[in-house]
Design a protein around this motif. Sequence first.
Motif, mmCIF file in Angstrom:
data_model
loop_
_atom_site.group_PDB
_atom_site.id
_atom_site.type_symbol
_atom_site.label_atom_id
_atom_site.label_comp_id
_atom_site.label_asym_id
_atom_site.label_seq_id
_atom_site.Cartn_x
_atom_site.Cartn_y
_atom_site.Cartn_z
ATOM 1 N N ASP A 35 0.876 -1.174 0.000
ATOM 2 C CA ASP A 35 0.000 0.000 0.000
ATOM 3 C C ASP A 35 0.917 1.229 0.000
ATOM 4 O O ASP A 35 1.484 1.607 1.034
ATOM 5 N N ASP A 72 0.999 4.427 0.272
ATOM 6 C CA ASP A 72 0.248 5.608 0.717
ATOM 7 C C ASP A 72 1.058 6.892 0.595
ATOM 8 O O ASP A 72 0.501 7.966 0.381
ATOM 9 N N HIS A 76 -6.621 2.537 -4.303
ATOM 10 C CA HIS A 76 -6.491 2.792 -2.859
ATOM 11 C C HIS A 76 -6.894 4.236 -2.521
ATOM 12 O O HIS A 76 -6.288 4.883 -1.682
ATOM 13 N N HIS A 128 -6.442 8.718 0.014
ATOM 14 C CA HIS A 128 -6.656 7.758 1.092
ATOM 15 C C HIS A 128 -8.014 7.948 1.774
ATOM 16 O O HIS A 128 -8.159 7.773 2.989
ATOM 17 N N HIS A 133 3.736 -1.510 3.690
ATOM 18 C CA HIS A 133 3.765 -0.112 3.305
ATOM 19 C C HIS A 133 5.217 0.281 3.076
ATOM 20 O O HIS A 133 6.033 0.094 4.004
#
Length: 278
Positions: free
Chosen positions: A12, A14, A84, A88, A235
């Motif tokens: 992920d 982010d 995703h 966020h 992550h």
Amino acid sequence: MSKNVSVCLSFDFDAISVWVGPRGTRSPPLIARGEFGEVGAHRILTLLEEHQIPGTWFIPGHTIDTYPEVCKRIAAAGHEIGYHGYCHEAPSSKRDEYDERDILERSIACIERISGKSPVGHRLPGGNPGTRWVNMLLEHGFSYDSSMAPHDFEPTYMRLGDVVHTDGPHEFGREVDLVILPFDWILDDWPYFNYEPAGGRQRLRSPNDVYDIWAAEFDYLYQKLGSGVFVLTMHPQCIGKGSRMLMLERLIAHMKRHDGVRFQAMADVADAFRARQS
Ligand SMILES: [Zn+2]
């Protein structure tokens, strides 16, 4: 009995979005943690290349727009890219449908721009997948979601229309054509490696502790069940630190030593599951 285990390494990515979006922070040190995600992503890409492993990357549109170069490197290496959020965002019944659709379509467009393909995979950046949201995913051709785990090592189908009773058994709704690939915090790096100074209670875990948990989860699947899917969620801003990268490499080596283990993109695991059902 011959073994058949699919391993999916998911990331992920982010970066800054998780800090400035849901957390609403403008703190330079926290934004810097997100920035480190770009460094981590390059390290992960090199590791995957060395081991010839296909990864699955869930990338917010905000990360694609902020860090196009590393995202292009992810796409050029042939890794799958899934949805995703834009910054966020968790789907929310409080937001109107127009706004939700805008976030979904804008984020899909970012992925299409970087990879030339529409995403088929979806991981919630928080919140709950309500009926409206799931219907929008189906409408946009998503194949699978990876935000929950009714089974830790088996794909299942998403349900809509469960009815909750507290004075009698749970009433299960109907299955829809969206595969669920397991996501569970036990196989996620964030709770072990993300330090929250304001929280106070939490301490960082040793990569050796996390290796012990993750390797034992894999060993149980391999030895006791023999077949299934093992989805790790990581992550880049957490796993990208040196000690953790070495741990991940050790884990990859451990899994590779077993016959009947394949590293796969999540979209391929969802397709294979669907084919087995029909
Ligand atoms: Zn996330």
